[in-house]
Design a protein around this motif. Structure first.
Motif, PDB file in Angstrom:
ATOM      1  N   LEU A 204      27.926  -5.652 -21.803  1.00  9.67           N
ATOM      2  CA  LEU A 204      27.959  -4.458 -20.942  1.00  9.67           C
ATOM      3  C   LEU A 204      29.317  -3.774 -21.039  1.00  9.67           C
ATOM      4  O   LEU A 204      29.426  -2.542 -20.956  1.00  9.67           O
ATOM      5  CB  LEU A 204      27.668  -4.857 -19.492  1.00  9.67           C
ATOM      6  N   TRP A 205      30.353  -4.576 -21.192  1.00  7.46           N
ATOM      7  CA  TRP A 205      31.720  -4.050 -21.379  1.00  7.46           C
ATOM      8  C   TRP A 205      31.807  -3.257 -22.684  1.00  7.46           C
ATOM      9  O   TRP A 205      32.420  -2.196 -22.745  1.00  7.46           O
ATOM     10  CB  TRP A 205      32.685  -5.229 -21.372  1.00  7.46           C
ATOM     11  N   LEU A 206      31.139  -3.771 -23.731  1.00  7.60           N
ATOM     12  CA  LEU A 206      31.104  -3.071 -25.015  1.00  7.60           C
ATOM     13  C   LEU A 206      30.426  -1.717 -24.883  1.00  7.60           C
ATOM     14  O   LEU A 206      30.897  -0.711 -25.417  1.00  7.60           O
ATOM     15  CB  LEU A 206      30.358  -3.907 -26.059  1.00  7.60           C
ATOM     16  N   VAL A 207      29.309  -1.705 -24.182  1.00  7.59           N
ATOM     17  CA  VAL A 207      28.573  -0.448 -23.962  1.00  7.59           C
ATOM     18  C   VAL A 207      29.449   0.540 -23.196  1.00  7.59           C
ATOM     19  O   VAL A 207      29.506   1.734 -23.522  1.00  7.59           O
ATOM     20  CB  VAL A 207      27.257  -0.705 -23.193  1.00  7.59           C
ATOM     21  N   TYR A 208      30.124   0.029 -22.187  1.00 13.21           N
ATOM     22  CA  TYR A 208      31.011   0.882 -21.385  1.00 13.21           C
ATOM     23  C   TYR A 208      32.107   1.492 -22.262  1.00 13.21           C
ATOM     24  O   TYR A 208      32.390   2.690 -22.178  1.00 13.21           O
ATOM     25  CB  TYR A 208      31.628   0.051 -20.260  1.00 13.21           C
ATOM     26  N   LEU A 209      32.728   0.672 -23.116  1.00  7.91           N
ATOM     27  CA  LEU A 209      33.801   1.155 -23.986  1.00  7.91           C
ATOM     28  C   LEU A 209      33.287   2.222 -24.952  1.00  7.91           C
ATOM     29  O   LEU A 209      33.953   3.232 -25.202  1.00  7.91           O
ATOM     30  CB  LEU A 209      34.413  -0.007 -24.772  1.00  7.91           C
ATOM     31  N   ALA A 210      32.101   1.983 -25.502  1.00  8.29           N
ATOM     32  CA  ALA A 210      31.515   2.953 -26.429  1.00  8.29           C
ATOM     33  C   ALA A 210      31.248   4.282 -25.732  1.00  8.29           C
ATOM     34  O   ALA A 210      31.437   5.359 -26.316  1.00  8.29           O
ATOM     35  CB  ALA A 210      30.221   2.392 -27.021  1.00  8.29           C
ATOM     36  N   ASN A 211      30.828   4.218 -24.476  1.00  8.42           N
ATOM     37  CA  ASN A 211      30.570   5.441 -23.707  1.00  8.42           C
ATOM     38  C   ASN A 211      31.848   6.188 -23.337  1.00  8.42           C
ATOM     39  O   ASN A 211      31.792   7.349 -22.923  1.00  8.42           O
ATOM     40  CB  ASN A 211      29.791   5.106 -22.430  1.00  8.42           C
ATOM     41  N   GLN A 212      32.985   5.492 -23.466  1.00 11.64           N
ATOM     42  CA  GLN A 212      34.277   6.140 -23.206  1.00 11.64           C
ATOM     43  C   GLN A 212      34.809   6.849 -24.448  1.00 11.64           C
ATOM     44  O   GLN A 212      35.936   7.337 -24.469  1.00 11.64           O
ATOM     45  CB  GLN A 212      35.305   5.102 -22.748  1.00 11.64           C
ATOM     46  N   SER A 213      33.987   6.887 -25.494  1.00 10.60           N
ATOM     47  CA  SER A 213      34.337   7.529 -26.771  1.00 10.60           C
ATOM     48  C   SER A 213      35.523   6.862 -27.475  1.00 10.60           C
ATOM     49  O   SER A 213      36.266   7.515 -28.213  1.00 10.60           O
ATOM     50  CB  SER A 213      34.647   9.028 -26.558  1.00 10.60           C
ATOM     51  N   LEU A 214      35.702   5.568 -27.232  1.00 11.28           N
ATOM     52  CA  LEU A 214      36.736   4.823 -27.949  1.00 11.28           C
ATOM     53  C   LEU A 214      36.275   4.590 -29.382  1.00 11.28           C
ATOM     54  O   LEU A 214      35.095   4.341 -29.629  1.00 11.28           O
ATOM     55  CB  LEU A 214      36.977   3.463 -27.291  1.00 11.28           C
TER      56      LEU A 214
END
Length: 294
Positions: free
Chosen positions: A58-68
């Protein structure tokens, strides 16, 4: 609880692994972001040691959604891997949820560097009178003349400079020492600098009050100087490190020698510069060979 675990880990990195302050800040930032996400996604009482791989994804998904970009995400994953290995080794966690988490794919980017022709166009005042101007030139010349890292330059002490043998001792990652030969011109610049600097200090590069320079200050100096002659996307101290290595290789320096000069742990990290040299060879071939452009 989570904050205590993070603090114990950071203390371990500082005391036992002797990581640089810059690297420690990166670990701290990643873990604080992770802890904050866990508290918001679940409950403030949710312990890091109880997480499973699905919850970490879920942390990975969150990071991806932050456009990192993927490289930044992988850095944060590497932080978590090291963190959970520490927790498991010290008995603070039974399971390691990072075992099944894979790094995300990244495209291989060649290191950016300045061409030798661009380096030659960078100009400094022939008669430098002020401390600030002399310090700026010295910072630039040390980066390009030795290939040292930003953290190594900031922490450089006067007693690490060998004026007699024209070499500089630097403390790299994990306090690993290496000796770097440098051009005579750098030592002439160093002598001028030490004569006019307003404060006597063990640290070589300081402000007018004797305090060590901070990374952002040095980065701004390098960006200002590089922008004189180049429109390269990255205008940072690390670009000068890449330029140093690439130009040495172009002049025929041995790859293993460059590895030692840069302080790389293995040759694989140095081999990336061979790609830059191959690109230069192709360019020369196209320009010089009768059928190069056909």
């Amino acid at each position: 609880m989570n904050q205590d675990l993070v603090n114990f880990f950071l203390e371990h990195l500082q005391i036992e692994r002797r990581l640089s302050p810059y690297t420690l800040r990166s670990y701290q930032t990643d873990l604080l972001q992770f802890s904050s996400f866990i508290s918001e996604e679940f409950t403030p009482e949710k312990s890091i040691v109880d997480l499973n791989s699905k919850e970490i994804r879920l942390w990975l998904v969150y990071l991806a959604n932050q456009s990192l970009d993927n490289r930044s995400i992988n850095r944060k994953l590497a932080t978590l891997r090291t963190f959970y290995k520490y927790l498991q080794r010290t008995g603070k966690a039974i399971e390691n949820p990072m075992i099944s988490i894979k790094m995300v794919k990244t495209s291989k980017k060649l290191p950016q560097f300045l061409r030798e022709s661009e380096m030659e166009k960078i100009a400094f005042h022939s008669e430098i009178s002020s401390f600030e101007e002399l310090q700026q030139e010295l910072i630039f010349q040390l980066f390009y003349g030795t290939g040292m890292r930003l953290s190594e330059l900031i922490n450089l002490q006067v007693n690490q400079i060998d004026f007699l043998n024209h070499q500089i001792k630097v403390l790299g990652k994990r306090n690993k020492e290496r000796i770097i030969p440098a051009p005579k011109s750098i030592f002439e610049l160093l002598e001028k600098y030490l004569k006019i600097r307003p404060v006597d200090s063990e640290i070589l590069l300081t402000n007018t009050k004797g305090k060590a320079l901070y990374p952002m200050f040095v980065q701004r100096i390098i960006k200002k100087i590089i922008s004189q002659t180049s429109t390269i996307e990255k205008q940072s101290p690390h670009v000068l490190r890449h330029s140093y290595a690439t130009h040495l290789l172009n002049k025929g320096a041995d790859l293993n020698a460059i590895k030692e000069l840069l302080g790389h742990a293995n040759l694989a990290a140095t081999q990336v510069y061979t790609h830059n040299s191959l690109e230069k060879m192709k360019e020369i071939y196209k320009q010089a060979h009768p059928k190069g452009g056909k």
